[in-house]
Scaffold this motif. Structure first.
Motif, PDB file in Angstrom:
ATOM      1  N   TYR A  48       0.685  -1.286  -0.128  1.00 51.34           N
ATOM      2  CA  TYR A  48       0.044  -0.074   0.393  1.00 51.34           C
ATOM      3  C   TYR A  48       1.446   1.165  -0.414  1.00 51.34           C
ATOM      4  O   TYR A  48       1.999   1.270   0.247  1.00 51.34           O
ATOM      5  CB  TYR A  48      -1.087   0.193   1.250  1.00 51.34           C
ATOM      6  N   GLY A  49       0.267   2.804  -0.415  1.00 51.83           N
ATOM      7  CA  GLY A  49       1.245   3.605  -0.314  1.00 51.83           C
ATOM      8  C   GLY A  49       0.822   4.012  -1.313  1.00 51.83           C
ATOM      9  O   GLY A  49       0.867   3.392  -2.303  1.00 51.83           O
ATOM     10  N   PRO A  50       1.245   5.486  -1.644  1.00 50.32           N
ATOM     11  CA  PRO A  50       1.294   6.337  -3.128  1.00 50.32           C
ATOM     12  C   PRO A  50       2.545   5.590  -4.360  1.00 50.32           C
ATOM     13  O   PRO A  50       2.075   5.719  -5.514  1.00 50.32           O
ATOM     14  CB  PRO A  50       1.769   7.637  -2.621  1.00 50.32           C
ATOM     15  N   THR A  60       8.338  -5.006  -0.616  1.00 47.06           N
ATOM     16  CA  THR A  60       8.679  -4.360   0.341  1.00 47.06           C
ATOM     17  C   THR A  60       6.859  -4.257   0.940  1.00 47.06           C
ATOM     18  O   THR A  60       6.292  -3.994   0.212  1.00 47.06           O
ATOM     19  CB  THR A  60       9.147  -3.399   1.494  1.00 47.06           C
ATOM     20  N   THR A  61       7.337  -4.797   2.063  1.00 49.20           N
ATOM     21  CA  THR A  61       5.218  -4.655   2.463  1.00 49.20           C
ATOM     22  C   THR A  61       5.127  -3.475   3.673  1.00 49.20           C
ATOM     23  O   THR A  61       4.623  -3.204   4.450  1.00 49.20           O
ATOM     24  CB  THR A  61       4.401  -5.976   2.884  1.00 49.20           C
ATOM     25  N   GLY A  62       6.116  -3.176   4.140  1.00 48.68           N
ATOM     26  CA  GLY A  62       7.053  -2.484   5.348  1.00 48.68           C
ATOM     27  C   GLY A  62       6.465  -0.952   5.100  1.00 48.68           C
ATOM     28  O   GLY A  62       6.694  -0.084   3.670  1.00 48.68           O
ATOM     29  N   GLY A 113       8.189  -0.779  10.013  1.00 47.87           N
ATOM     30  CA  GLY A 113       9.178  -2.013   9.523  1.00 47.87           C
ATOM     31  C   GLY A 113       8.578  -3.163   9.030  1.00 47.87           C
ATOM     32  O   GLY A 113       8.021  -3.923  10.052  1.00 47.87           O
ATOM     33  N   ALA A 114       9.763  -3.040   8.056  1.00 46.20           N
ATOM     34  CA  ALA A 114       9.624  -4.481   7.484  1.00 46.20           C
ATOM     35  C   ALA A 114      10.790  -4.894   5.947  1.00 46.20           C
ATOM     36  O   ALA A 114      11.245  -3.875   5.807  1.00 46.20           O
ATOM     37  CB  ALA A 114       7.781  -5.046   5.989  1.00 46.20           C
TER      38      ALA A 114
END
Length: 253
Positions: A48-50, A60-62, A113-114
């Motif tokens: 997710y995220g812009p 990454t998922t973090g 974080g991830a």
């Protein structure tokens, strides 16, 4: 004369092979310059995220950001984001890595974080490879208190088993501080044709966003050190000398 020519050709062939190996970079976008949002810093996440999925080669998922020099503020899912540094009048030495350009900033609080990962392809089973990278530490602007940061780096096989685990030192960062860029290097032996390279930031305390920065990631095949080349050439010379003595003995007989 023929023996000398053969020795010279063999030495050149081996040296040439080593040079070719050393020149092959296995990491895609190790400097994070191929970034879909161009001159804009933003959150990088494949969940997710812009900045969703915009950083070539990496996943990454973090909570991680791609920071672009000249654009000090990133916009993530939690709003605007920047570090203590020159952009807000803080003299703490915040700068880019030795190669300059973009870099990754990952929240070291593992509650947010991830891992940041990439699959390395084209490996040769049994071959030794060198991993190198640069890293630093910073604190999010408008948060207070000392922090600590480090990186854990590991490679996994197709069964998700770790074949190597490397951990940097832990640096202590004062409030609104910055810990300078430093280089790291370690090696691993490939057990499959592909391995997943993963960077996972460690740090704390939670709520005082500690950020670990990352840049200039590289993986190349290891080649013999100069001393090893010298021993190899000496070995060829000894073989050639022995062959020449046998030849002279036959002629004398």
């Amino acid at each position: 004369m023929k023996i000398k020519s053969l020795i010279a050709a063999a030495v050149l062939a081996v040296a040439g092979a080593g040079s070719a190996q050393a020149a092959t970079e296995l990491v895609v976008n190790g400097g994070f310059e191929t970034w879909g949002l161009g001159a804009n810093s933003d959150e990088f996440s494949t969940q997710y995220g812009p900045g969703n999925g915009q950083l070539q080669g990496w996943t990454t998922t973090g909570l991680a950001f791609v920071l672009v020099p000249g654009d000090s503020t990133a916009v993530g899912r939690y709003g605007g984001f920047s570090f203590w540094g020159p952009a807000n009048g803080t003299t703490n030495g915040l700068t880019t890595s030795s190669q300059g350009g973009n870099y990754i900033a990952s929240d070291s609080d593992r509650g947010f974080g991830a891992p940041v990962s990439q699959t390395l392809n084209g490996l040769v089973v049994g071959q030794t490879y060198n991993v190198s990278f640069e890293w630093a530490a910073a604190q999010q602007f408008n948060f207070f208190g000392p922090t600590f940061e480090s990186w854990e780096v590991y490679l996994t096989d197709s069964n998700n088993a770790q074949i190597v685990n490397f951990q940097t030192e832990t640096v202590n960062n004062p409030q609104a501080g910055f810990q300078p860029w430093r280089g790291e290097r370690f090696s691993f032996v490939a057990t499959e044709a592909s391995h997943v390279l993963t960077f996972f930031a460690n740090g704390g305390p939670g709520g005082e966003p500690p950020f670990a920065l990352l840049d200039n990631v590289s993986v190349t095949a290891a080649v013999p050190e100069p001393a090893s080349w010298a021993m190899l050439v000496a070995g060829f010379a000894l073989v050639g000398a022995a062959a020449r003595r046998r030849h002279l003995a036959v002629v004398a007989a």
